[in-house]
Design a protein around this motif. Structure first.
Motif, mmCIF file in Angstrom:
data_model
loop_
_atom_site.group_PDB
_atom_site.id
_atom_site.type_symbol
_atom_site.label_atom_id
_atom_site.label_comp_id
_atom_site.label_asym_id
_atom_site.label_seq_id
_atom_site.Cartn_x
_atom_site.Cartn_y
_atom_site.Cartn_z
ATOM 1 N N PHE A 71 -10.255 -7.077 -14.122
ATOM 2 C CA PHE A 71 -9.056 -7.667 -13.522
ATOM 3 C C PHE A 71 -7.788 -7.260 -14.256
ATOM 4 N N ASP A 72 -7.863 -7.022 -15.570
ATOM 5 C CA ASP A 72 -6.701 -6.518 -16.307
ATOM 6 C C ASP A 72 -6.307 -5.137 -15.797
ATOM 7 N N ASN A 73 -7.314 -4.278 -15.583
ATOM 8 C CA ASN A 73 -7.030 -2.935 -15.071
ATOM 9 C C ASN A 73 -6.462 -2.979 -13.654
ATOM 10 N N ILE A 74 -7.002 -3.865 -12.830
ATOM 11 C CA ILE A 74 -6.468 -4.006 -11.464
ATOM 12 C C ILE A 74 -5.028 -4.529 -11.520
ATOM 13 N N GLY A 75 -4.775 -5.490 -12.407
ATOM 14 C CA GLY A 75 -3.422 -6.044 -12.547
ATOM 15 C C GLY A 75 -2.408 -4.989 -12.950
ATOM 16 N N LYS A 76 -2.820 -4.040 -13.807
ATOM 17 C CA LYS A 76 -1.906 -2.968 -14.221
ATOM 18 C C LYS A 76 -1.508 -2.099 -13.033
ATOM 19 N N LYS A 77 -2.419 -1.907 -12.098
ATOM 20 C CA LYS A 77 -2.093 -1.117 -10.899
ATOM 21 C C LYS A 77 -1.007 -1.810 -10.067
#
Length: 185
Positions: free
Chosen positions: A163-169
């Motif tokens: 979810f952190d990686n998705i949030g960065k997108k």
């Protein structure tokens, strides 16, 4: 002896209504039709224009997509007429290049309008800033993706990293442009 010819004053409305001017802009003088035939043609033109569907739609709501629909219909009709004229010219041995160019221009304009309409419809359908879209993303990620990740055997730590990686997108300001381009492709 020289005789000079002096023409009679023309009998038009413009000359009959000349008055002395005072200060300011002169008032507009309405020119009347020169004969009854021209008057009848002018009346028919006004009736034709008042019945024009495109003009009615533009007056009603100029920002409506119905205007683009009517433009497409009118262009298609003109293009079909041009196609017929081109066929007749070819059948009669006449040059068809000017008619073909006009038809190609009409078809290109139709294609441009079609893509503008498609883009407008997509932008209406996908408002990435709306509350409804935010709710959809929340459901998709919190419910669907998180539940799927748990059922797949991912640990809470792995899910948080995901979810952190998705949030960065989504932190990138252009994500909605990229999404719209993806949808259009």
């Amino acid at each position: 002896m020289s005789s000079s010819y002096i023409p009679d004053k023309p009998k038009t409305v413009a000359f009959e209504k000349v008055t002395k001017r005072g200060r300011g802009r002169p008032r507009k003088i309405e020119l009347l039709p020169s004969n009854p035939v021209v008057a009848q043609i002018e009346k028919q033109r006004e009736e034709y224009v008042s019945k024009n569907r495109l003009l009615k739609k533009l007056k009603k709501d100029p920002n409506s997509l119905d205007v683009l629909d009517q433009l497409l219909l009118d262009l298609a009709s003109e293009s079909a007429n041009l196609g017929f004229e081109r066929t007749e010219q070819g059948r009669n041995g006449e040059d068809t290049s000017a008619t073909s160019r006009a038809r190609i221009t009409a078809l290109k304009q139709m294609a441009d309008l079609y893509f503008k309409k498609r883009d407008a419809l997509l932008e209406q359908a996908f408002d990435f800033k709306s509350k409804r879209f935010e709710k959809l993303l929340e459901w998709l990620f919190v419910k669907v993706v998180r539940d799927s990740a748990l059922q797949s055997g991912l640990s809470e730590e792995q899910i948080n990293i995901l979810f952190d990686n998705i949030g960065k997108k989504f932190d990138d300001d252009r994500w909605d442009e990229e999404a719209m381009n993806f949808i259009k492709s």
